[in-house]
Write an enzyme that holds these catalytic residues in place. Structure first.
Site, mmCIF file in Angstrom:
data_model
loop_
_atom_site.group_PDB
_atom_site.id
_atom_site.type_symbol
_atom_site.label_atom_id
_atom_site.label_comp_id
_atom_site.label_asym_id
_atom_site.label_seq_id
_atom_site.Cartn_x
_atom_site.Cartn_y
_atom_site.Cartn_z
ATOM 1 N N ASP A 80 0.872 -1.181 0.000
ATOM 2 C CA ASP A 80 0.000 0.000 0.000
ATOM 3 C C ASP A 80 0.904 1.225 0.000
ATOM 4 O O ASP A 80 1.760 1.372 0.881
ATOM 5 C CB ASP A 80 -0.898 0.021 1.236
ATOM 6 C CG ASP A 80 -1.954 -1.073 1.188
ATOM 7 O OD1 ASP A 80 -2.400 -1.414 0.085
ATOM 8 O OD2 ASP A 80 -2.326 -1.589 2.256
ATOM 9 N N ASP B 235 -13.715 -4.499 -2.049
ATOM 10 C CA ASP B 235 -13.642 -4.418 -0.585
ATOM 11 C C ASP B 235 -15.055 -4.604 -0.059
ATOM 12 O O ASP B 235 -15.966 -3.875 -0.463
ATOM 13 C CB ASP B 235 -13.122 -3.047 -0.138
ATOM 14 C CG ASP B 235 -11.722 -2.758 -0.666
ATOM 15 O OD1 ASP B 235 -10.962 -3.721 -0.875
ATOM 16 O OD2 ASP B 235 -11.395 -1.570 -0.856
#
Length: 251
Positions: free
Chosen positions: A11, A130
């Site tokens: 990330d 997600d």
């Protein structure tokens, strides 16, 4: 039988690798290009880079990062974050990315999936989803998990496949960063209902969790971040252990 893939996820925020719990409380985990080199050496099958702070001005930064990673690693890597057009993808692929991952932009404009597949081929297009359990239902969330929708995970996954995406990267927000294991029940259902590869994300804490997601979750690949970044699990050890359990992996 196809080998199962191990995928470290980086990330990226402001050019650095970061990691949080349930999508918040971020801490620095190092330089992304250096980490990418290490993971490629240690036997990772692929890498995923997600720019979690992607904005217009940062897109150039991401393209530069992709270029530097492509110079250093010889394994496939996927890039995501703030991608919303064919032009965005063109830049990233030209700079060396093998695949792109789209998430919120695909939900807001599902035709984008079709457009990217038509231009670049389904093998380049990963749709990240997600989702979080709300009142017993898996519900899709956007903007790094901050914004709930009314879309159900399994309905959206089916549509994503029908529109031609090559893979789905499913992150359970309930499990993300908790190190309590992957969402294997949901993963098994996705793998059973769909014919494209499913990448498991969210919840890796130990080697057994990886074995469980391949066996119980029927996942094609498992993605993790902090357990690799902070050296809690070495990729080579993980693969040897998986192979000893009869799970096909590339050593």
């Amino acid at each position: 039988m196809l080998t199962k893939r191990i995928i470290p996820c980086l990330d990226i925020k402001d050019g650095r690798t970061v990691k949080g719990i349930n999508f918040v409380d971020l801490r620095d985990a190092g330089d992304p290009v250096e980490l990418a080199e290490i993971y490629a050496r240690e036997g990772a099958d692929e890498l995923v880079f997600l720019d979690i702070s992607a904005t217009e001005e940062k897109r150039r930064t991401l393209a530069d990062l992709v270029y530097h990673v492509a110079e250093k690693v010889n394994i496939p890597f996927t890039v995501g974050g703030g991608i919303s057009s064919v032009a965005d993808v063109d830049v990233l692929l030209h700079n060396g990315a093998d695949k792109v991952s789209i998430n919120s932009s695909a939900v807001k404009n599902p035709q984008l999936i079709n457009d990217l597949v038509a231009k670049f081929g389904s093998q380049c297009v990963v749709v990240a989803i997600d989702a979080k359990v709300i009142d017993g239902e898996w519900i899709v969330h956007l903007v790094g998990g901050k914004v709930p929708t009314e879309i159900k995970l399994f309905d959206w996954a089916k549509e994503v496949e029908e529109r031609g995406a090559g893979e789905i990267l499913f992150t359970s927000m309930n499990h993300d960063g908790t190190k309590n294991g992957f969402a294997n029940e949901a993963l098994a259902r996705l793998s059973t209902e769909l014919n494209i590869p499913i990448i498991a994300s969210g919840g890796a804490g130990n080697i057994q969790h990886f074995a469980d997601t391949f066996i119980d979750g029927k996942a094609d690949a498992a993605l993790a971040a902090s357990v690799f970044h902070f050296k809690e699990i070495e990729i080579n050890d993980l693969k040897k252990e998986l192979r000893s359990k009869g799970i096909p992996v590339r050593l």
